[in-house]
Design a protein around this motif. Structure first.
Motif, PDB file in Angstrom:
ATOM      1  N   PHE A   4       0.768  -1.148  -0.087  1.00 46.73           N
ATOM      2  CA  PHE A   4      -0.041   0.024  -0.023  1.00 46.73           C
ATOM      3  C   PHE A   4       0.932   1.452   0.144  1.00 46.73           C
ATOM      4  O   PHE A   4       0.767   2.043  -0.827  1.00 46.73           O
ATOM      5  CB  PHE A   4      -0.862   0.028   1.448  1.00 46.73           C
ATOM      6  N   LEU A   7       2.398   1.910  -3.370  1.00 45.46           N
ATOM      7  CA  LEU A   7       1.473   2.474  -4.486  1.00 45.46           C
ATOM      8  C   LEU A   7       1.281   3.929  -4.083  1.00 45.46           C
ATOM      9  O   LEU A   7       1.109   4.491  -5.007  1.00 45.46           O
ATOM     10  CB  LEU A   7       0.115   1.254  -4.336  1.00 45.46           C
ATOM     11  N   LEU A   8       1.153   3.965  -2.803  1.00 52.61           N
ATOM     12  CA  LEU A   8       0.759   5.587  -2.492  1.00 52.61           C
ATOM     13  C   LEU A   8       1.784   6.365  -2.936  1.00 52.61           C
ATOM     14  O   LEU A   8       1.952   7.542  -3.372  1.00 52.61           O
ATOM     15  CB  LEU A   8       0.731   5.548  -0.986  1.00 52.61           C
ATOM     16  N   LEU A  15       2.334  12.535  -9.155  1.00 55.03           N
ATOM     17  CA  LEU A  15       1.857  13.949  -8.971  1.00 55.03           C
ATOM     18  C   LEU A  15       2.921  14.899  -9.069  1.00 55.03           C
ATOM     19  O   LEU A  15       2.861  16.016  -9.496  1.00 55.03           O
ATOM     20  CB  LEU A  15       0.955  14.057  -7.970  1.00 55.03           C
TER      21      LEU A  15
ATOM     22  N   SER B  35      -5.653  -1.084  -1.727  1.00 55.26           N
ATOM     23  CA  SER B  35      -4.582  -0.133  -1.720  1.00 55.26           C
ATOM     24  C   SER B  35      -4.646   0.827  -3.184  1.00 55.26           C
ATOM     25  O   SER B  35      -4.474   2.176  -3.347  1.00 55.26           O
ATOM     26  CB  SER B  35      -3.157  -0.707  -2.187  1.00 55.26           C
ATOM     27  N   ILE B  38      -7.759   3.269  -2.561  1.00 51.29           N
ATOM     28  CA  ILE B  38      -7.381   4.434  -1.828  1.00 51.29           C
ATOM     29  C   ILE B  38      -6.252   5.137  -2.545  1.00 51.29           C
ATOM     30  O   ILE B  38      -6.571   6.461  -2.542  1.00 51.29           O
ATOM     31  CB  ILE B  38      -6.596   3.755  -0.612  1.00 51.29           C
ATOM     32  N   CYS B  39      -5.340   4.775  -3.276  1.00 49.31           N
ATOM     33  CA  CYS B  39      -4.304   5.320  -4.133  1.00 49.31           C
ATOM     34  C   CYS B  39      -5.078   6.482  -5.054  1.00 49.31           C
ATOM     35  O   CYS B  39      -4.694   7.571  -5.136  1.00 49.31           O
ATOM     36  CB  CYS B  39      -3.194   4.531  -4.696  1.00 49.31           C
ATOM     37  N   GLY B  43      -5.325  10.365  -4.997  1.00 50.12           N
ATOM     38  CA  GLY B  43      -4.836  11.161  -6.234  1.00 50.12           C
ATOM     39  C   GLY B  43      -5.801  12.011  -6.781  1.00 50.12           C
ATOM     40  O   GLY B  43      -5.684  13.309  -7.103  1.00 50.12           O
ATOM     41  N   SER B  46      -6.534  14.997  -4.272  1.00 48.20           N
ATOM     42  CA  SER B  46      -5.352  15.757  -4.175  1.00 48.20           C
ATOM     43  C   SER B  46      -5.005  16.558  -5.403  1.00 48.20           C
ATOM     44  O   SER B  46      -4.720  17.692  -5.481  1.00 48.20           O
ATOM     45  CB  SER B  46      -4.117  14.959  -3.847  1.00 48.20           C
ATOM     46  N   ILE B 136      -5.598   9.417 -14.264  1.00 42.73           N
ATOM     47  CA  ILE B 136      -6.115  10.119 -13.048  1.00 42.73           C
ATOM     48  C   ILE B 136      -7.385  11.027 -13.353  1.00 42.73           C
ATOM     49  O   ILE B 136      -8.527  10.884 -13.170  1.00 42.73           O
ATOM     50  CB  ILE B 136      -5.397  10.733 -11.980  1.00 42.73           C
TER      51      ILE B 136
END
Lengths: 189, 455
Positions: A4, A7-8, A15, B35, B38-39, B43, B46, B136
């Motif tokens: 996790f 991936l985050l 970004l 995961s 959430i990712c 994204g 944000s 995204i």
């Protein structure tokens, strides 16, 4: 949990990898680098030119008025500031390296523009250009062959600088700087 | 989605209590799904929130502009125009328009120039931005506008230079405007597409012709006017060099509103509304000079129709990606639901099935959520631009431009100067709420002090 976090991290890096609108990409416009290269080259050529030095030896310091760049570019603009910057930097370099050989006279437009802002800028614009008769004019004419299509934009620049005798319209010195610029259109351009 | 996840956890707990050997597999699957979700959600939030903030501030400024409060619009847009984010070009174009309408020409030039530099650059969206825009949100890409918007941006930059009598730069900008509509055309099929696309932007040919006249290049002026006549025969009088040679006043009149970007197919396919077939024809203007009607005699023809130009939008790779994403997303949701129904009907719905259903529906929902089209657009673009070359006696004149067919929509200016030599150019943005009369020269824009936030 480690996956996790991984991936985050990838998401955040993605970004963070986004460049700003002015950082990313390439342009076919003349840039600050071109300005420095071109004007340094021209100033060196004027300073070392045999005919320019002969004119100085004959008449003393050459009284030169500096004109802004004439835009003959295809599909490009040269804003007022940049138009003065190209010839202005040649003047600055020559007045730094050969102060005794040249007397620089501000052109009328620049003088009156400066005089209208004397109070704001708190500087003295000096004597009117009408009271000092220039003998030579430093001019620059930028031309280009340009094209653009869905895949790319191209410009081939020829930037000609000239030192012209204002009395008899003869050319004391002429130099040119050539550069080709191409930008390739990206996926989302 | 969170309900599904919660339900899935409950079922997985029951299942793993009964079959401990399956615990690892389910745990892995649940971690992976959670995961990814959430990712993506992080994204989206944000990126999306930031984007929406600057975009909505810009939209508020556009509302001020249409309310006639140019100073407030400029005040709001100035800080936004300095932010080099994905709305940099858009906010600069908005600022350029607002400043041009308010005759704040230096500010307008600077704003249009900032936008022009990015529009003309290549690879602006390369790297992380492309990936983010694809996976995204497309709104994460640096907006550069549709080809017709890019052409209009170049046109307005040229117009600002033309008004200031900087004809060389005006020429450069008008030439660039013609380049922009080549964006539609495939360079490998040059012959047909180029002529077709440039014909819709005859406005730039006309201004180019007039600019060449001011530069003393009658040969090139005749060429530009000739091309304009050839491309749009209905503009033969307006594209006649004689109409411009002796003209000492040029009115540039923006009329109507450009097309609105709309979406279809769950927001994934972008289009423009209205279409030329659903809007009325463009009306003819009347010009009143000092209480007498000026004989336009064929000069009052609309030069362009942005509603028609927008319909020529080229299908892009990103459109295909969005369409595929939303289609696959729909398919995944349907597959997830179908699988769940099938298993439920059979009576053997187990914890793994819940995980599969959740994963399919979740992935489908994420794909659909990230396939929304970018609907940002330059709202100030008019439907058309009228070029009205007038030949007036030197001096000051009171001039009104009206559209009798549009409930007498009009705008009046007092004291417009017709020079003895050269020409003076006046820009008018027609709006029902700005009839005037406006005094020439316009007062400088007064920026209001920033509003204090209440405690």
């Amino acid at each position: 949990m480690a996956r996790f976090a991984c991936l985050l991290m990838i998401g955040l890096l993605l970004l963070a990898g986004c460049k700003s609108a002015t950082q990313g990409g390439t342009s076919t416009a003349l840039s600050g680098v071109d300005l420095v290269n071109m004007t340094s080259d021209m100033a060196a050529k004027i300073g070392s030119d045999a005919e320019v030095n002969a004119a100085y030896a004959k008449k003393g310091p050459l009284k030169i008025v500096v004109m802004p760049v004439v835009n003959n570019l295809r599909a490009e603009v040269i804003p007022r500031g940049a138009a003065y910057a190209f010839t202005g930097r040649v003047r600055v370099l020559l007045s730094r390296h050969a102060p005794d050989r040249f007397t620089w006279i501000m052109n009328r437009d620049a003088f009156y523009d400066l005089r209208s802002r004397e109070r704001e800028l708190q500087i003295d614009a000096g004597p009117s250009p009408d009271t000092v008769q220039p003998e030579y004019a430093l001019t620059a004419t930028f031309s280009s062959l340009g094209d653009e299509n869905i895949k790319r934009r191209e410009q081939f620049y020829v930037c000609v600088f000239e030192l012209t005798n204002l009395q008899d319209r003869t050319l004391l010195w002429s130099g040119s700087y050539e550069i080709q610029k191409t930008t390739v259109r990206g996926f989302l351009d | 989605m969170f309900c599904i996840g919660h339900r899935f956890s409950q079922m997985a707990q029951i299942y793993t209590d009964e079959k401990p050997h399956a615990k690892d597999a389910i745990t892995r699957l649940s971690y992976l799904c959670t995961s990814v979700l959430i990712c993506v959600i992080c994204g989206l939030f944000s990126a999306g929130c930031q984007q929406n903030k600057t975009y909505s501030k810009g939209s508020a400024a556009v509302r001020d502009y249409y309310d006639g409060d140019f100073a407030r619009a400029i005040q709001k847009l100035e800080p936004l125009s300095q932010k080099t984010d994905e709305n940099y070009v858009l906010n600069n174009l908005r600022l350029g328009s607002a400043a041009l309408t308010a005759y704040s020409l230096n500010e307008s030039e600077a704003a249009f120039l900032r936008a022009w530099e990015v529009i003309n650059a290549g690879g602006v969206n390369s790297g992380g931005r492309s990936v983010a825009a694809v996976w995204i949100d497309e709104k994460l890409k640096i907006w550069k506008g549709e080809p017709y918007e890019r052409a209009m941006a170049s046109f307005y930059l040229g117009l600002v230079y033309y008004i200031q009598r900087d004809y060389n730069n005006a020429r450069g900008a008008f030439e660039n405007a013609l380049f922009k509509l080549r964006d539609y055309a495939d360079p490998d099929k040059k012959s047909s597409d180029y002529a077709e696309q440039e014909s819709t932007f005859v406005l730039a040919h006309l201004m180019l012709g007039r600019t060449y006249l001011r530069l003393g290049r009658d040969d090139l002026a005749n060429e530009s006017f000739g091309l304009a006549r050839q491309l749009q025969p209905r503009l033969s009088q307006l594209a006649d060099p004689g109409a411009h040679e002796g003209s000492n006043v040029l009115l540039v009149v923006d009329f109507g509103y450009g097309p609105k970007k709309v979406t279809d197919y769950d927001g994934a396919i972008v289009g423009f509304a209205p279409t030329p077939a659903t809007v009325g024809r463009l009306p003819a203007p009347r010009v009143i000079v000092n209480d007498a009607e000026y004989p336009l005699a064929g000069l009052g023809e609309p030069t362009i129709d942005t509603i028609a130009m927008a319909q020529d939008r080229r299908w892009q790779s990103i459109d295909t990606i969005r369409t595929v994403k939303t289609t696959v997303g729909t398919g995944l949701i349907a597959a997830g639901a179908g699988y769940g129904i099938y298993k439920g009907a059979k009576g053997d719905f187990e914890a793994q099935d819940a995980a599969i259903v959740a994963a399919l529906i979740g992935a489908g929902a994420v794909l659909k959520a990230t396939s929304q089209a970018d609907t940002r657009q330059w709202e100030m673009v008019p439907r058309t631009v009228y070029l009205l070359p007038l030949k007036l006696p030197p001096g000051t004149h009171d001039i009104t431009v009206s559209f009798p067919e549009m409930s007498n929509l009009q705008q009046s200016w007092v004291g417009l100067v017709a020079p003895a030599e050269g020409d003076a150019t006046y820009y008018m943005r027609m709006n029902r709420w700005w009839p005037g009369p406006w005094q020439w020269p316009p007062a400088p824009v007064t920026i209001h002090p920033p509003e204090q936030k209440r405690e």
